[in-house]
Design an enzyme around this catalytic site. Structure first.
Site, mmCIF file in Angstrom:
data_model
loop_
_atom_site.group_PDB
_atom_site.id
_atom_site.type_symbol
_atom_site.label_atom_id
_atom_site.label_comp_id
_atom_site.label_asym_id
_atom_site.label_seq_id
_atom_site.Cartn_x
_atom_site.Cartn_y
_atom_site.Cartn_z
ATOM 1 N N ILE A 137 5.548 -5.130 -1.497
ATOM 2 C CA ILE A 137 4.259 -5.076 -0.776
ATOM 3 C C ILE A 137 3.310 -4.437 -1.815
ATOM 4 O O ILE A 137 3.960 -3.893 -2.951
ATOM 5 C CB ILE A 137 4.227 -4.140 0.423
ATOM 6 C CG1 ILE A 137 4.652 -2.550 0.219
ATOM 7 C CG2 ILE A 137 4.980 -4.675 1.499
ATOM 8 C CD1 ILE A 137 4.489 -1.692 1.228
ATOM 9 N N ASP A 138 2.001 -4.755 -1.850
ATOM 10 C CA ASP A 138 1.141 -4.312 -2.925
ATOM 11 C C ASP A 138 1.244 -2.788 -3.139
ATOM 12 O O ASP A 138 1.484 -1.899 -2.523
ATOM 13 C CB ASP A 138 -0.197 -4.654 -2.573
ATOM 14 C CG ASP A 138 -0.502 -6.490 -2.133
ATOM 15 O OD1 ASP A 138 0.632 -6.989 -2.700
ATOM 16 O OD2 ASP A 138 -1.371 -6.487 -1.700
ATOM 17 N N ARG A 139 0.698 -2.432 -4.435
ATOM 18 C CA ARG A 139 0.595 -1.032 -4.888
ATOM 19 C C ARG A 139 -0.109 -0.240 -3.942
ATOM 20 O O ARG A 139 0.291 0.897 -3.693
ATOM 21 C CB ARG A 139 0.089 -0.943 -6.198
ATOM 22 C CG ARG A 139 0.185 0.316 -7.139
ATOM 23 C CD ARG A 139 -0.217 0.423 -8.442
ATOM 24 N NE ARG A 139 -1.848 0.154 -8.563
ATOM 25 C CZ ARG A 139 -2.640 0.836 -8.476
ATOM 26 N NH1 ARG A 139 -2.664 2.071 -8.415
ATOM 27 N NH2 ARG A 139 -3.968 0.372 -8.679
#
Length: 316
Positions: A137-139
């Site tokens: 999942i994105d930062r």
């Protein structure tokens, strides 16, 4: 020569293996063809040729030589919110701001560094730089990530993400008031034509499907429950921007929301449902929304009760 194994479970229509790997990895087609010629690419456990056909469900492994100066991640004592753990898997509630695995510009402080310190065993299927990592999942997105401790668990989980039998559900705050109470966005996503750090809806992209439903409206903002059918890079963020309702706080595809005191985008993976790779039981994990998301809802005057949220999270 030290190599890094990379495993992919195909979810595409019939296609030549060199073309498929060029589209689904960071390697060039010429480098992939050389790996195939060197006997370092396997389809369902057997070496293959460049013109071998890939079909949905095929397990593809590439043994990629590590560069001489490659920096492998080191264990770092970084606190982790472990929602669940057994001998095969671990489920982590990843905070905003944490990168999942090392990459240029993020050599340390990642989830992988924390995992190496916390757990004695992690799967090696994803490669030396990404031990245990099945999906990302994105930062600046918070939420649940499942980690594989064994290679068998990794392959079983990877197949579930490829055939969409593993389900991920998110909460997000978006700009605007959606007219419908629920809907589906079916729009292919690929790399942006001019900005390689961004993704975009493109006719030649990979199929991407996002299901959404309205939980609460605030006039100029809306709280959504979102379920991913596919899992493309930045999928929810790209799709919501595509329908002109970008996620609040998303500085790449939307805009900041300083009045709501958000840290990054208001996007949280609150539920993960999958089949346990050892027991074959369907299990569901939940994680509470982070404090900045909670604050934003309070500032908007939210009256919604989130029955699936518990302070401790866990398995159901």
């Amino acid at each position: 020569m030290t190599t890094e194994p990379i495993l992919l479970i195909a979810e595409t229509e019939a296609k030549r293996i060199d073309a498929y790997l060029a589209e689904n990895s960071e390697l060039s087609r010429s480098k992939i063809q050389k790996l195939i010629k060197d006997g370092a690419v396997f389809k369902n456990g057997r070496p293959c040729r460049s013109n071998a056909e890939v079909k949905p469900g095929d397990a593809i492994r590439m043994d990629v030589p590590l560069e001489p100066d490659a920096i492998l991640p080191e264990p770092e004592n970084i606190p982790l919110d472990v929602v669940y753990e057994d001998d095969a898997i671990a489920v982590i509630n990843k905070p905003k701001g944490m990168v999942v695995h090392p990459a240029p510009g993020n050599a340390g402080g990642t989830l992988v560094n924390a995992l190496l310190y916390r757990f004695q065993a992690l799967s090696g299927t994803g490669g030396a730089a990404r031990p245990g990592i099945v999906h990302r999942i994105d930062r600046m997105t918070s939420g649940l990530v499942v980690v594989a401790k064994t290679d068998a668990a990794h392959e079983a989980l990877a197949r579930q993400f490829a055939d969409h039998s593993a389900h991920r559900e998110y909460l997000c705050l978006v700009h605007g008031n959606l007219k419908e109470d629920a809907g589906t966005i079916d729009a292919p996503i690929g790399r942006h034509k001019t900005d390689r750090k961004r993704m975009a809806v493109r006719e030649d992209g990979r199929r991407a499907v996002t299901h959404w439903s309205v939980l609460e409206r605030f006039g100029t903002e809306t709280l959504l429950d979102v379920r991913l059918e596919t899992g493309r890079t930045h999928q929810i963020r790209v799709h919501m921007a595509y329908i002109k309702h970008p996620i609040l706080g998303d500085e790449v595809y939307g805009s900041p929301a300083p009045k709501l005191k958000l840290f990054g985008q208001a996007l949280h993976g609150y539920r993960l449902t999958l089949v346990h790779p050892v027991t074959n039981e369907t299990v569901s994990f939940t994680a509470p929304i982070p404090q900045d998301f909670r604050t934003a809802l309070t500032l908007l005057g939210s009256r919604t009760t989130l029955p699936y949220e518990s302070e401790s999270g866990g398995m159901r």
